[in-house]
Design a protein around this motif. Structure first.
Motif, PDB file in Angstrom:
ATOM      1  N   ASP A 198       4.286   5.770  -6.742  1.00  0.00           N
ATOM      2  CA  ASP A 198       4.195   6.758  -5.667  1.00  0.00           C
ATOM      3  C   ASP A 198       5.223   6.493  -4.572  1.00  0.00           C
ATOM      4  O   ASP A 198       5.191   7.136  -3.523  1.00  0.00           O
ATOM      5  CB  ASP A 198       2.797   6.738  -5.048  1.00  0.00           C
ATOM      6  CG  ASP A 198       1.720   7.178  -6.021  1.00  0.00           C
ATOM      7  OD1 ASP A 198       1.923   8.204  -6.697  1.00  0.00           O
ATOM      8  OD2 ASP A 198       0.678   6.498  -6.107  1.00  0.00           O
ATOM      9  N   GLY A 203      -0.542   2.194  -5.123  1.00  0.00           N
ATOM     10  CA  GLY A 203       0.042   3.471  -4.728  1.00  0.00           C
ATOM     11  C   GLY A 203       0.930   3.348  -3.507  1.00  0.00           C
ATOM     12  O   GLY A 203       0.877   4.177  -2.585  1.00  0.00           O
ATOM     13  N   GLU A 252       8.108   6.475  -2.050  1.00  0.00           N
ATOM     14  CA  GLU A 252       8.923   7.551  -1.501  1.00  0.00           C
ATOM     15  C   GLU A 252      10.148   7.024  -0.764  1.00  0.00           C
ATOM     16  O   GLU A 252      11.203   7.652  -0.789  1.00  0.00           O
ATOM     17  CB  GLU A 252       8.085   8.403  -0.543  1.00  0.00           C
ATOM     18  CG  GLU A 252       6.899   9.094  -1.205  1.00  0.00           C
ATOM     19  CD  GLU A 252       6.023   9.815  -0.198  1.00  0.00           C
ATOM     20  OE1 GLU A 252       6.551  10.223   0.866  1.00  0.00           O
ATOM     21  OE2 GLU A 252       4.815   9.957  -0.456  1.00  0.00           O
ATOM     22  N   THR A 260       3.655   3.730  -0.918  1.00  0.00           N
ATOM     23  CA  THR A 260       4.541   4.860  -0.630  1.00  0.00           C
ATOM     24  C   THR A 260       5.825   4.432   0.084  1.00  0.00           C
ATOM     25  O   THR A 260       6.843   5.110  -0.028  1.00  0.00           O
ATOM     26  CB  THR A 260       3.822   5.902   0.239  1.00  0.00           C
ATOM     27  OG1 THR A 260       3.385   5.289   1.461  1.00  0.00           O
ATOM     28  CG2 THR A 260       2.627   6.486  -0.504  1.00  0.00           C
TER      29      THR A 260
END
Length: 552
Positions: free
Chosen positions: A305, A278, A307, A280
């Motif tokens: 995930d 996950g 970003e 980011t």
């Protein structure tokens, strides 16, 4: 670091305000509200997975510090760290700083010559190594006069000449030491330049380095390095942007780091890691992003995930930006610029201003930037140029300590780096009316052809627009008529067209993207191109190829 709504506000109000007492081991491990939160998610190619909390890393580095002290390590001693993305890497750095020792990060990709030079030049007394470099270390050990102890991780067969890492950790419970009372000015590391323009230089930094990197990372990771962040980079932790701007910056802000000691970059493997943990935020070199582009519709296969992608070390070309925008929904991509000596000082921070594709962005808070006349700078005179003029990037920190202290044992080169209070970079660029900086080339790499100044990186970026090109390196070679002509070395894809066809297509692509005089008049093909450990093309070696009539 405080949040600021506007860029001008950040530049006006940000101050470094460094603490009087500072030890990075304490900062990274002991200040967090929940010391039992996971700090490191460790993965291995064989499928093994481990977790380490902040408390566990603190305890491990305490034990290692005591064990290194038992080997005679004292404050100011240099300790080499030749370990890939494994827990023993940061644990060794943390242990060093608890003793007041100085870290010398080195990559396992180095061969014998590179290791010998750096270990000897830095006067390393203890080297903590991975088994992958054991043979090379054995080969150079006798040439490194200060090197007294080798500590090998993951070995069950220590010898009289080599200590097992686990044995050094196995200290009595009452052998714990007091953490060294240090400040931001205490020596922290000697980082070696990549050697892209000459012999590598040892860059001596103080602990303030990590605070500078953490502030920069907070910005180029879109203010997203808090406890909810999970961060991974494929870049070697021996590289300053990966070690300080990713690993330790994340721990400074309380996030979780993913470690993975890959032997090379594989796009599917990278997407697997991003999905499994996950992730980011990721520092992803442009070369790695180009390889990720080979995966069709990754969001259909991987649950991502991510970003923010941060890119540094090489040019972020427009096609990469377009791919991220079109393929990875709602992911921002920020480029940053810095040097081993001068921290990470420029970024395309999308929170404060619009990204201009092809631009380096604007200087981060805490730094001033100007464009100097390069010829005057060579004479020791700082003459700022007008907006839009091509010159040398020069930087001035608002706190001197966040920049390097010296080139190790190179006082003349240290003095030449600073010109009337400005630190010169050797990089040529323009700054426009809106403050954006547009990189041209290294000063020493400029090609002057028919009177025109051409930056090789710009030509390389244009060549990379061709879908059958994996990597490109550009140099200038002597020519009786034009002074120099542009020559490109190209690594083609497996399904690339015949060399003759590809040469013609590359020239057409460059003509389309750049000026007529900027296309490569000579193109040679190679299976691989020489790169530094941080992924930069070694143009000096390409020039040697040319002198020898082709790659060896």
């Amino acid at each position: 670091m405080p949040d600021f709504e506007e860029y001008d506000e950040a530049r006006d109000e940000f101050t470094w305000d460094l603490p009087t007492s500072y030890n990075p081991a304490v900062d990274f491990l002991r200040k967090h509200d929940d010391p039992d939160r996971v700090a490191l998610e460790q993965a291995y190619p064989d499928g093994r997975r481990d977790q380490y909390t902040f408390r566990e890393l603190d305890q491990l580095s305490d034990r290692l510090a005591a064990g290194l002290a038992g080997l005679g390590v004292e404050a100011g001693d240099r300790v080499g760290v030749v370990v890939p993305q494994k827990p023993q890497n940061p644990v060794t750095h943390l242990a060093n700083w608890k003793l007041g020792a100085v870290s010398v990060p080195l990559t396992v990709l180095f061969g014998t010559d590179a290791l010998r030079y750096r270990l000897d030049d830095a006067g390393v007394t203890v080297a903590v190594i991975d088994p992958a470099v054991r043979d090379d270390i054995d080969a150079v050990r006798d040439d490194c006069s200060a090197l007294e102890h080798i500590v090998e991780i993951e070995t069950d067969a220590p010898t009289d000449d080599v200590h097992a890492f686990e044995d050094v950790l196995a200290v009595p419970e009452d052998a714990a030491i007091d953490t060294y009372d240090s400040t931001p000015a205490t020596d922290t590391a000697i980082l070696y330049t990549s050697g892209s323009t000459g012999p590598p230089k040892g860059v001596r930094h103080s602990h303030a380095l990590w605070l500078g990197r953490a502030a920069a990372a907070y910005n180029f990771f879109d203010h997203g390095l808090g406890p909810d962040a999970t961060v991974w980079t494929p870049a070697d932790w021996a590289w300053g942007a990966a070690l300080g701007g990713t690993l330790f910056a994340t721990w400074h802000h309380g996030g979780t780091v993913v470690g993975y000691p890959a032997s090379g970059f594989d796009a599917d493997e990278a997407f697997d890691l991003l999905s499994e943990f996950g992730v980011t935020r990721s520092f992803m070199p442009a070369t790695a992003l180009r390889m990720l582009m080979d995966i069709e519709v990754p969001t259909a296969t991987y649950d991502l995930d991510i970003e923010t992608l941060a890119v540094g070390g090489e040019s972020l070309t427009p096609e990469i930006v377009d791919w991220v925008v079109d393929t990875l929904d709602s992911v921002t991509i920020n480029e940053f610029y810095g040097q081993t000596e001068l921290n990470l000082v420029v970024a395309t921070n999308s929170n404060w201003f619009d990204t201009q594709p092809g631009s380096m962005g604007k200087p981060l808070p805490g730094y001033d930037l100007t464009i100097l006349d390069p010829d005057a700078a060579d004479r020791g005179v700082a003459e700022p140029l007008s907006t839009g003029e091509l010159g040398e990037i020069a930087l001035r920190p608002h706190d001197r300590s966040v920049f390097f202290d010296e080139y190790w044992h190179m006082p003349e080169k240290t003095a030449a780096k600073e010109v009337e209070g400005w630190f010169v970079t050797g990089d040529l660029a323009r700054q426009d009316d809106d403050g954006y900086v547009w990189f041209k080339s290294r000063k020493d790499d400029v090609i002057i052809t028919s009177g025109y100044r051409v930056g090789p990186m710009e030509v390389e970026s244009a060549i990379l627009e061709h879908p059958a090109v994996i990597q490109a390196g550009v140099i200038g070679v002597p020519d009786d008529t034009r002074g120099e002509i542009i020559k490109a070395y190209v690594e083609p894809a497996e399904d690339a067209p015949a060399h003759g066809t590809l040469r013609s297509e590359i020239k057409s692509v460059v003509r389309e993207h750049l000026a007529e005089y900027e296309y490569p008049r000579e193109i040679e093909f190679a299976d691989t191109l020489p790169q530094t450990t941080s992924g930069k093309i070694r143009r000096k070696e390409l020039q040697e190829w040319d002198a020898d009539s082709g790659p060896s």
